[in-house]
Enzyme design. Structure first.
Site, PDB file in Angstrom:
ATOM      1  N   HIS A  55      -7.812   0.056   2.793  1.00 55.16           N
ATOM      2  CA  HIS A  55      -7.327  -0.881   3.053  1.00 55.16           C
ATOM      3  C   HIS A  55      -6.155  -0.740   3.381  1.00 55.16           C
ATOM      4  O   HIS A  55      -6.289  -1.822   4.070  1.00 55.16           O
ATOM      5  CB  HIS A  55      -6.820  -1.078   1.043  1.00 55.16           C
ATOM      6  CG  HIS A  55      -7.374  -2.671   0.779  1.00 55.16           C
ATOM      7  ND1 HIS A  55      -7.119  -3.475   2.117  1.00 55.16           N
ATOM      8  CD2 HIS A  55      -7.808  -3.443  -0.230  1.00 55.16           C
ATOM      9  CE1 HIS A  55      -7.892  -4.703   1.453  1.00 55.16           C
ATOM     10  NE2 HIS A  55      -7.760  -4.715   0.336  1.00 55.16           N
TER      11      HIS A  55
ATOM     12  N   PRO B  43     -11.299  -0.652  -1.746  1.00 56.53           N
ATOM     13  CA  PRO B  43     -13.189  -1.815  -2.292  1.00 56.53           C
ATOM     14  C   PRO B  43     -13.927  -0.930  -1.571  1.00 56.53           C
ATOM     15  O   PRO B  43     -13.472  -0.289  -1.087  1.00 56.53           O
ATOM     16  CB  PRO B  43     -12.645  -2.881  -1.715  1.00 56.53           C
ATOM     17  CG  PRO B  43     -11.377  -2.488  -0.318  1.00 56.53           C
ATOM     18  CD  PRO B  43     -10.567  -1.841  -0.497  1.00 56.53           C
TER      19      PRO B  43
ATOM     20  N   TYR C 149       1.008  -1.394  -0.179  1.00 54.38           N
ATOM     21  CA  TYR C 149      -0.578   0.029   0.088  1.00 54.38           C
ATOM     22  C   TYR C 149       0.794   1.343  -0.039  1.00 54.38           C
ATOM     23  O   TYR C 149       0.749   2.007  -1.096  1.00 54.38           O
ATOM     24  CB  TYR C 149      -0.868  -0.288   1.330  1.00 54.38           C
ATOM     25  CG  TYR C 149      -1.815  -0.936   0.752  1.00 54.38           C
ATOM     26  CD1 TYR C 149      -2.850  -1.174   0.282  1.00 54.38           C
ATOM     27  CD2 TYR C 149      -2.213  -2.328   1.950  1.00 54.38           C
ATOM     28  CE1 TYR C 149      -4.076  -2.006   0.131  1.00 54.38           C
ATOM     29  CE2 TYR C 149      -2.789  -3.234   2.014  1.00 54.38           C
ATOM     30  CZ  TYR C 149      -3.694  -2.768   0.727  1.00 54.38           C
ATOM     31  OH  TYR C 149      -4.485  -4.062   0.962  1.00 54.38           O
TER      32      TYR C 149
ATOM     33  N   SER D  12     -10.311 -12.764  -4.765  1.00 55.97           N
ATOM     34  CA  SER D  12      -9.830 -12.134  -3.356  1.00 55.97           C
ATOM     35  C   SER D  12     -12.147 -13.125  -3.413  1.00 55.97           C
ATOM     36  O   SER D  12     -12.752 -12.320  -3.907  1.00 55.97           O
ATOM     37  CB  SER D  12     -10.545 -11.524  -2.793  1.00 55.97           C
ATOM     38  OG  SER D  12     -10.278 -11.077  -1.394  1.00 55.97           O
TER      39      SER D  12
HETATM   40  N1  COA Z   1     -16.099 -31.156   0.401  1.00 55.38           N
HETATM   41  C1  COA Z   1     -17.260 -30.695   1.618  1.00 55.38           C
HETATM   42  N2  COA Z   1     -17.304 -29.352   2.023  1.00 55.38           N
HETATM   43  C2  COA Z   1     -15.808 -28.905   1.624  1.00 55.38           C
HETATM   44  C3  COA Z   1     -15.213 -28.989   1.869  1.00 55.38           C
HETATM   45  C4  COA Z   1     -14.598 -30.699   0.926  1.00 55.38           C
HETATM   46  N3  COA Z   1     -13.714 -31.161   0.124  1.00 55.38           N
HETATM   47  N4  COA Z   1     -13.671 -27.782   1.523  1.00 55.38           N
HETATM   48  C5  COA Z   1     -14.658 -26.545   1.798  1.00 55.38           C
HETATM   49  N5  COA Z   1     -15.714 -27.060   2.503  1.00 55.38           N
HETATM   50  C6  COA Z   1     -16.803 -26.259   2.912  1.00 55.38           C
HETATM   51  C7  COA Z   1     -16.375 -25.604   4.781  1.00 55.38           C
HETATM   52  O1  COA Z   1     -15.930 -26.530   5.524  1.00 55.38           O
HETATM   53  C8  COA Z   1     -16.689 -24.523   4.603  1.00 55.38           C
HETATM   54  O2  COA Z   1     -18.214 -24.770   5.013  1.00 55.38           O
HETATM   55  P1  COA Z   1     -18.988 -23.615   5.649  1.00 55.38           P
HETATM   56  O3  COA Z   1     -19.938 -23.125   4.219  1.00 55.38           O
HETATM   57  O4  COA Z   1     -20.025 -24.293   6.764  1.00 55.38           O
HETATM   58  O5  COA Z   1     -18.072 -22.923   6.158  1.00 55.38           O
HETATM   59  C9  COA Z   1     -17.528 -24.030   3.087  1.00 55.38           C
HETATM   60  O6  COA Z   1     -17.456 -24.844   2.261  1.00 55.38           O
HETATM   61  C10 COA Z   1     -16.150 -23.087   2.419  1.00 55.38           C
HETATM   62  O7  COA Z   1     -14.647 -23.589   2.995  1.00 55.38           O
HETATM   63  P2  COA Z   1     -13.522 -23.720   1.457  1.00 55.38           P
HETATM   64  O8  COA Z   1     -14.024 -22.681   0.483  1.00 55.38           O
HETATM   65  O9  COA Z   1     -12.364 -24.733   1.611  1.00 55.38           O
HETATM   66  O10 COA Z   1     -13.249 -22.045   1.852  1.00 55.38           O
HETATM   67  P3  COA Z   1     -12.803 -21.234   3.451  1.00 55.38           P
HETATM   68  O11 COA Z   1     -13.967 -20.520   3.423  1.00 55.38           O
HETATM   69  O12 COA Z   1     -12.468 -22.290   4.380  1.00 55.38           O
HETATM   70  O13 COA Z   1     -11.898 -20.030   2.681  1.00 55.38           O
HETATM   71  C11 COA Z   1     -10.408 -18.224   1.951  1.00 55.38           C
HETATM   72  C12 COA Z   1     -10.682 -20.359   1.807  1.00 55.38           C
HETATM   73  C13 COA Z   1      -8.580 -18.522   1.597  1.00 55.38           C
HETATM   74  C14 COA Z   1     -10.992 -17.355   1.262  1.00 55.38           C
HETATM   75  C15 COA Z   1      -9.834 -18.066   3.226  1.00 55.38           C
HETATM   76  O14 COA Z   1      -8.867 -19.259   3.879  1.00 55.38           O
HETATM   77  C16 COA Z   1      -9.168 -17.024   3.126  1.00 55.38           C
HETATM   78  O15 COA Z   1      -8.054 -16.988   3.112  1.00 55.38           O
HETATM   79  N6  COA Z   1     -10.160 -15.948   3.397  1.00 55.38           N
HETATM   80  C17 COA Z   1      -9.910 -14.246   3.530  1.00 55.38           C
HETATM   81  C18 COA Z   1      -9.936 -13.736   1.982  1.00 55.38           C
HETATM   82  C19 COA Z   1      -9.742 -12.281   2.271  1.00 55.38           C
HETATM   83  O16 COA Z   1      -8.734 -12.118   3.110  1.00 55.38           O
HETATM   84  N7  COA Z   1     -10.483 -11.551   1.629  1.00 55.38           N
HETATM   85  C20 COA Z   1     -10.481 -10.489   1.259  1.00 55.38           C
HETATM   86  C21 COA Z   1      -8.970  -9.608   1.003  1.00 55.38           C
HETATM   87  S1  COA Z   1      -9.380  -7.798   0.379  1.00 55.38           S
END
Ligand code: COA
Length: 610
Positions: free
Chosen positions: A304, A92, A79, A520
């Site tokens: 941000h 954003p 940034y 993202s």
């Molecule tokens: N089978 C069935 N379900 C599964 C699965 C599988 N193999 N793998 C994951 N799931 C489920 C999870 O249990 C979770 O369930 P929920 O909806 O009940 O919580 C759901 O699917 C979502 O999981 P997943 O898609 O793997 O993603 P996540 O929520 O773990 O997110 C990231 C992954 C990388 C996005 C997250 O860890 C992260 O870092 N987020 C921050 C991003 C960020 O900073 N954004 C803003 C930037 S400005």
């Protein structure tokens, strides 16, 4: 604060692991000859007793000495050193559902409800403990422009001197709204009555000042130059000090005169529609700007550097849940006791400043004309379908984004996906490099029809691509990402006044940090979505919000670049997502058929035996 102390420090990954992953991530993105060169450079860097080892040891020392070895390096690189304008390029926005305001009073009532609730609950944790530091920065931060680098000031420890005023922007004028009077927080009715006074004051054309907010929409160096000119005058210094020390900015926008489609609302949040619309009714340095359009176009724009999108979402959801949960319980206006009138911020405008205002307005206009935005709701399925395939929805969507890019360009490019590091002290994000070789193998099998891949080969590759993506995600969120590590090694070499190590001068390194696809996940539980611009001129921004039965994608690019088109990308994304669904369904049907026929075959001798 207690949690902060028990959270672990971000680790420094082993050097060899990072270098191996780096080579794996770039091999298929550069020409073979170039890769050979890179491999030699990387091996030399990582050799025993080599430069890498010296830098790694220094990083490990830094980890011991600090609570978060990467925080300052990352903040500057991501940034503060970036000279581009904040709107579109960095800040954003969250876009709310269009509000149904009958008249301006409804809009002000909405603004009053938002304003009165800016105190977030401090603990919203479930499961893994997460660092809450970003929350404390929501209403206490200000980003000062600098000629070479910006400064982020955070007043976290100022509990006793917590800011007690907001800035209200209306018709490009700025007003101070004190939210505390006689040691008491103003209630909604009182804030509403103050907002009404502000609206009236803004209508007085004689007292109107030039649109100073537009200066903050400019490149950071240009704004820093303009600010140096501004602060020569005491009146300007006083006005700036009030904005800088405020809780947040509330922008009361004029109707934008555009159909309130998702895309138009996203544009209005990202840049305000330029100087002809509400582009100057902003103060981009301030971390939180709530936008309330008289036409119901509402949302939040965030600077941000103090926090991530997820924090912005939680704050927005908290406020929206409160507002929609509040019956129209505004007390009659007459009950608002007499409060001192809000103050208009005053400015002195020299001829030099007039020139800055003109130039900033023109540059904002160019940015506005350049942004190609396409907000697309994919309705055929959402994360429930993906979970049924026993795949991570996030990894699946990332692979689909790779497929979309491949369909458009016939190749993959360096991709950024933000991965939260909030399980560590002061953790922000690292990068998940989604353009993995496994993703390339899969998208080739889908897109290269002449190669004639069978469904079973395609599904096998899909599973491998999703697994590789999931593995990388786990590595990144547990502090084993490579981007922060490589940045740390580079920064340490600078601090040691070493010649820039060859690995960082290499064409591959430069290319691998040019994120043509910047993605993202920003999920929400209230109906709203996040959006942002591309991070490079020839790139795409792709923000997505997975819901149980649909996915909202905000895709952005620049019209000036002839290689990109948000509409073309969205079309490819839609096609790709449908093709992957069909592939999964066909494979599931084939698997059922195979298991049925094997069951029948197995059952036959039994039956015949009967
Ligand atoms: N089978 C069935 N379900 C599964 C699965 C599988 N193999 N793998 C994951 N799931 C489920 C999870 O249990 C979770 O369930 P929920 O909806 O009940 O919580 C759901 O699917 C979502 O999981 P997943 O898609 O793997 O993603 P996540 O929520 O773990 O997110 C990231 C992954 C990388 C996005 C997250 O860890 C992260 O870092 N987020 C921050 C991003 C960020 O900073 N954004 C803003 C930037 S400005």
């Amino acid at each position: 604060m207690f949690l902060y102390q028990v959270l672990p420090k971000i680790p420094v990954p082993p050097l060899k692991q990072t270098l191996d992953t780096y080579l794996k991530c770039v091999q298929h993105l550069v020409k073979e000859e170039q890769f050979k060169k890179t491999k030699t450079i990387v091996e030399k860097f990582g050799a025993q007793g080599g430069v890498g080892e010296i830098l790694q040891n220094k990083l490990l020392e830094r980890r011991d000495k600090t609570s978060n070895w990467v925080y300052d390096y990352w903040l500057e690189d991501m940034y503060l050193n970036n000279r581009l304008a904040l709107p579109v390029n960095s800040s954003p926005a969250m876009v709310f559902q269009t509000q149904n305001f009958r008249d301006h009073k409804d809009a002000l009532r909405f603004a009053a409800l938002l304003s009165v609730n800016h105190h977030l609950p401090h603990c919203q944790l479930a499961g893994t403990p997460l660092c809450m530091e970003q929350y404390y920065r929501l209403f206490t931060s200000y980003r000062y422009p600098g000629l070479k680098t910006d400064t982020l000031k955070v007043d976290i420890n100022a509990a006793s001197s917590a800011p007690e005023h907001m800035i209200i922007a209306c018709k490009n004028q700025f007003f101070v709204l004190d939210v505390v009077a006689n040691n008491k927080q103003l209630n909604e009715t009182e804030i509403l009555s103050q907002l009404e006074k502000i609206m009236k004051m803004s209508e007085n054309a004689e007292e109107r000042h030039p649109p100073f907010g537009i200066l903050t929409s400019d490149g950071r160096t240009e704004w820093a130059q303009a600010r140096e000119e501004l602060i020569k005058d005491q009146t300007n210094r006083d006005s700036l000090a009030l904005i800088e020390s405020s809780i947040c900015v509330v922008c009361l926008d004029e109707p934008c005169d555009l159909p309130p489609s998702d895309t138009n609302r996203a544009l209005m949040m990202l840049h305000g529609g330029g100087r002809e619309r509400n582009g100057a009714n902003r103060w981009y340095d301030k971390s939180m700007q709530f936008v309330i359009g008289m036409d119901g176009v509402c949302g939040v724009v965030c600077e941000h550097s103090p926090f991530e999108g997820i924090v912005m979402v939680e704050c927005s959801e908290f406020l929206m849940k409160h507002i929609t949960g509040s019956p129209s319980r505004m007390v009659q206006q007459s009950s608002a006791k007499a409060l001192p009138p809000p103050r208009r911020l005053l400015w002195k405008c020299s001829s030099n400043i007039q020139a800055f205002l003109r130039a900033s307005g023109e540059r904002l206009q160019r940015l506005v004309n350049n942004l190609d935005m396409d907000v697309f709701t994919f309705e055929a399925y959402g994360k429930d379908f993906i979970k049924k395939q026993k795949m991570s929805p996030d990894a699946f969507i990332q692979v689909a984004l790779q497929l979309a890019f491949y369909k458009c360009k016939g190749r993959l490019v360096s991709t950024y996906e933000s991965a939260s590091l909030r399980r560590f002290q002061g953790g922000r994000v690292d990068n998940i490099r989604s353009a993995l070789p496994e993703a390339l193998a899969f998208v080739k099998s889908m897109a290269d029809e002449r190669a004639g891949f069978t469904d079973s080969e395609k599904i096998k590759r899909l599973k491998e691509a999703v697994k590789a993506q999931t593995d990388y995600t786990i590595a990144a969120i547990t502090g084993m990402g490579i981007d922060n590590h490589l940045l740390g090694l580079l920064k340490v070499s600078k601090e040691l006044n070493m010649e820039k190590p060859e690995i960082f001068c290499d064409e591959t390194y430069v290319k691998s940090n040019h994120f043509i696809l910047s993605t993202s996940q920003v999920p929400t539980t209230v109906k709203m979505f996040c959006c942002y611009g591309p991070v490079v001129p020839n790139g795409y921004g792709a923000c997505y919000n997975p819901q149980p039965n649909h996915i909202v994608f905000s895709v952005s690019s620049f019209w000036e670049n002839t290689e990109t088109s948000s509409a073309v990308f969205v079309k490819a994304l839609n096609e790709g997502l449908l093709e992957i669904r069909d592939l999964c369904n066909r494979s599931a049907a084939a698997a059922t058929k195979t298991s049925e026929s094997s069951q029948t075959a197995a059952a036959k001798p039994y039956k015949s035996g009967k």
